[in-house]
Write a protein that holds these residues in place. Structure first.
Motif, PDB file in Angstrom:
ATOM      1  N   LYS A   1      -9.285   1.343   6.919  1.00  0.00           N
ATOM      2  CA  LYS A   1      -8.335   0.485   7.641  1.00  0.00           C
ATOM      3  C   LYS A   1      -8.889   0.144   9.021  1.00  0.00           C
ATOM      4  O   LYS A   1      -9.303   1.021   9.771  1.00  0.00           O
ATOM      5  CB  LYS A   1      -6.998   1.204   7.783  1.00  0.00           C
TER       6      LYS A   1
ATOM      7  N   TRP B   1      -8.762   6.602   3.212  1.00  0.00           N
ATOM      8  CA  TRP B   1      -7.707   6.757   4.221  1.00  0.00           C
ATOM      9  C   TRP B   1      -8.077   5.985   5.491  1.00  0.00           C
ATOM     10  O   TRP B   1      -8.274   4.786   5.421  1.00  0.00           O
ATOM     11  CB  TRP B   1      -7.407   8.218   4.475  1.00  0.00           C
ATOM     12  N   SER B   2      -8.215   6.631   6.638  1.00  0.00           N
ATOM     13  CA  SER B   2      -8.482   5.910   7.889  1.00  0.00           C
ATOM     14  C   SER B   2      -9.818   5.189   7.892  1.00  0.00           C
ATOM     15  O   SER B   2     -10.012   4.248   8.654  1.00  0.00           O
ATOM     16  CB  SER B   2      -8.417   6.863   9.086  1.00  0.00           C
TER      17      SER B   2
ATOM     18  N   VAL C   1       0.847   4.984   1.223  1.00  0.00           N
ATOM     19  CA  VAL C   1       0.119   5.833   2.164  1.00  0.00           C
ATOM     20  C   VAL C   1       0.808   7.192   2.235  1.00  0.00           C
ATOM     21  O   VAL C   1       2.021   7.253   2.426  1.00  0.00           O
ATOM     22  CB  VAL C   1       0.078   5.173   3.567  1.00  0.00           C
TER      23      VAL C   1
ATOM     24  N   SER D   1      -4.682  10.157   7.495  1.00  0.00           N
ATOM     25  CA  SER D   1      -3.929   9.101   6.815  1.00  0.00           C
ATOM     26  C   SER D   1      -3.727   7.953   7.799  1.00  0.00           C
ATOM     27  O   SER D   1      -3.322   8.191   8.934  1.00  0.00           O
ATOM     28  CB  SER D   1      -2.578   9.658   6.352  1.00  0.00           C
TER      29      SER D   1
ATOM     30  N   LEU E   1       0.839  -1.188   0.000  1.00  0.00           N
ATOM     31  CA  LEU E   1       0.000   0.000   0.000  1.00  0.00           C
ATOM     32  C   LEU E   1       0.876   1.240   0.000  1.00  0.00           C
ATOM     33  O   LEU E   1       1.913   1.280   0.668  1.00  0.00           O
ATOM     34  CB  LEU E   1      -0.888   0.032   1.247  1.00  0.00           C
TER      35      LEU E   1
ATOM     36  N   GLY F   1      -3.803   2.163  -2.722  1.00  0.00           N
ATOM     37  CA  GLY F   1      -3.890   3.044  -1.562  1.00  0.00           C
ATOM     38  C   GLY F   1      -5.071   2.614  -0.723  1.00  0.00           C
ATOM     39  O   GLY F   1      -5.914   1.830  -1.164  1.00  0.00           O
ATOM     40  N   VAL F   2      -5.157   3.111   0.503  1.00  0.00           N
ATOM     41  CA  VAL F   2      -6.264   2.754   1.390  1.00  0.00           C
ATOM     42  C   VAL F   2      -7.477   3.593   1.001  1.00  0.00           C
ATOM     43  O   VAL F   2      -7.420   4.817   0.989  1.00  0.00           O
ATOM     44  CB  VAL F   2      -5.893   2.976   2.869  1.00  0.00           C
TER      45      VAL F   2
END
Length: 127
Positions: free
Chosen positions: A95, A91-92, A49, A64, A47, A87-88
């Motif tokens: 995950k 973002w947060s 980030v 992030s 990934l 990429g995630v």
């Protein structure tokens, strides 16, 4: 935004590097997949980030996600651009840590949004 890949796995490495052009910093997170819920990525998952630390340069992006080596995670990942790195997603928001519920012994996915961006920055930048 839709995820191209959803997986459960263990973080095997976290490394920061300057992005092409040198102005930005990226953290590369390698994950050993245990199970793919959607999609697949032969040979493991890396990934990309935003943010991190290289030498005396630090770049922090609130929101992030942070990752730690050995952490077990559920990740929603999306390709960044045509044929780009994963990429995630969100973002947060994309995950989750996987932990054992002490009351039931069941594995559950958890996320701590209020501090995730700050914790993630601290874990990538060191003391």
């Amino acid at each position: 935004m839709r995820s191209d890949c959803v997986l459960i796995g263990r973080v095997t490495s976290v490394a920061c590097e300057p992005e092409t052009g040198g102005r930005e910093i990226l953290t590369l997170v390698m994950i050993a997949p245990e199970r793919f819920v959607k999609g697949e990525a032969p040979g493991g998952v890396t990934l990309s980030v935003p943010g991190g630390r290289t030498g005396d340069r630090v770049r922090v992006y609130l929101g992030s996600p942070g990752f730690g080596v050995g952490e077990r995670v559920l990740v929603f990942a999306s390709r960044q651009g045509e044929g780009g790195a994963l990429g995630v997603t969100g973002w947060s928001l994309g995950k989750f840590g996987i932990v054992t519920d002490p009351a039931t012994g069941a594995e559950v996915a958890v996320r701590n949004l209020p501090s995730e961006g700050l914790r993630g920055a601290a874990s990538r930048t060191g003391p």
